[in-house]
Design an enzyme around this catalytic site. Structure first.
Site, short mmCIF file in Angstrom:
data_model
loop_
_atom_site.label_atom_id
_atom_site.label_comp_id
_atom_site.label_asym_id
_atom_site.label_seq_id
_atom_site.Cartn_x
_atom_site.Cartn_y
_atom_site.Cartn_z
N ASN A 44 36.00 25.29 196.04
CA ASN A 44 35.63 26.21 197.04
C ASN A 44 34.34 26.01 197.90
O ASN A 44 33.62 25.29 197.74
CB ASN A 44 35.33 27.66 196.08
CG ASN A 44 34.22 27.37 195.33
OD1 ASN A 44 33.98 26.31 194.51
ND2 ASN A 44 33.54 28.66 194.91
N VAL A 45 34.67 26.79 199.04
CA VAL A 45 33.52 26.54 200.06
C VAL A 45 33.23 28.01 200.55
O VAL A 45 34.38 28.59 201.24
CB VAL A 45 34.30 25.66 201.35
CG1 VAL A 45 33.35 25.65 202.54
CG2 VAL A 45 34.42 24.14 200.75
N GLU A 57 41.60 26.22 195.72
CA GLU A 57 43.04 26.10 195.88
C GLU A 57 43.34 25.70 197.36
O GLU A 57 44.29 24.97 197.81
CB GLU A 57 43.93 27.34 195.41
CG GLU A 57 43.72 27.37 193.96
CD GLU A 57 42.67 28.38 193.39
OE1 GLU A 57 41.65 28.52 194.16
OE2 GLU A 57 42.93 29.04 192.37
ZN LIG Z 1 41.85 32.20 195.81
#
Ligand SMILES: [Zn+2]
Length: 147
Positions: A44-45, A57
């Site tokens: 995640n960013v 994802e």
């Molecule tokens: Zn998501």
């Protein structure tokens, strides 16, 4: 195809350590096995504007296409391309335990792996069709668009 779930989960945990999550402080990593044997990952960013935050994802699906063996030819309008897709996905938090994809990412994974895509859960692998029933897909576009 044999799926090494512990290795897939370990790859997801490794990339979770590279997440950029200064706001939520929830690091997330995702690892996917493709039909041609590649393992692709994403983390995640986050962004100060929150709405621009990318889930792990999102990076995973980008890596799926970015590492494809050859550029895919453009499919006919409205048809999904026939490229190697995901067969198994593990998503974990920074503690290494499974974390289910959010709703947006379930939709994203559907186009990257189809309803039979196996998703790691705390209770074992589950088909994406169980996690996203009655999903909207590319067939709905071709069936319902104006002619
Ligand atoms: Zn998501």
């Amino acid at each position: 195809m044999d799926i090494d779930w512990p290795a897939l989960r370990a790859a997801a945990a490794d990339v979770a350590g590279r997440a950029y999550a200064p706001y939520s402080r929830l690091r997330v990593g995702a690892a996917g096995l493709t039909s041609d044997g590649r393992v692709v990952t994403g983390c995640n960013v986050e962004n100060a504007s929150f709405g621009l935050t990318l889930c792990a994802e999102c990076g995973l699906v980008s890596a799926l296409h970015a590492t494809a063996p050859a550029p895919a030819p453009a499919p006919p309008a409205g048809d999904a391309p026939d490229t190697p897709g995901l067969v198994a996905v593990a998503v974990v938090a920074g503690d290494g335990a499974p974390l289910l994809p959010c709703g947006r990412c379930r939709q994203l994974l559907l186009e990257a792996g189809g309803p039979a895509l196996l998703v790691d859960t705390a209770g074992g692998p589950a088909a994406l069709a169980e996690l996203l029933p009655a999903a909207f897909g590319g067939a709905d576009l071709s069936a319902r668009r104006d002619s």
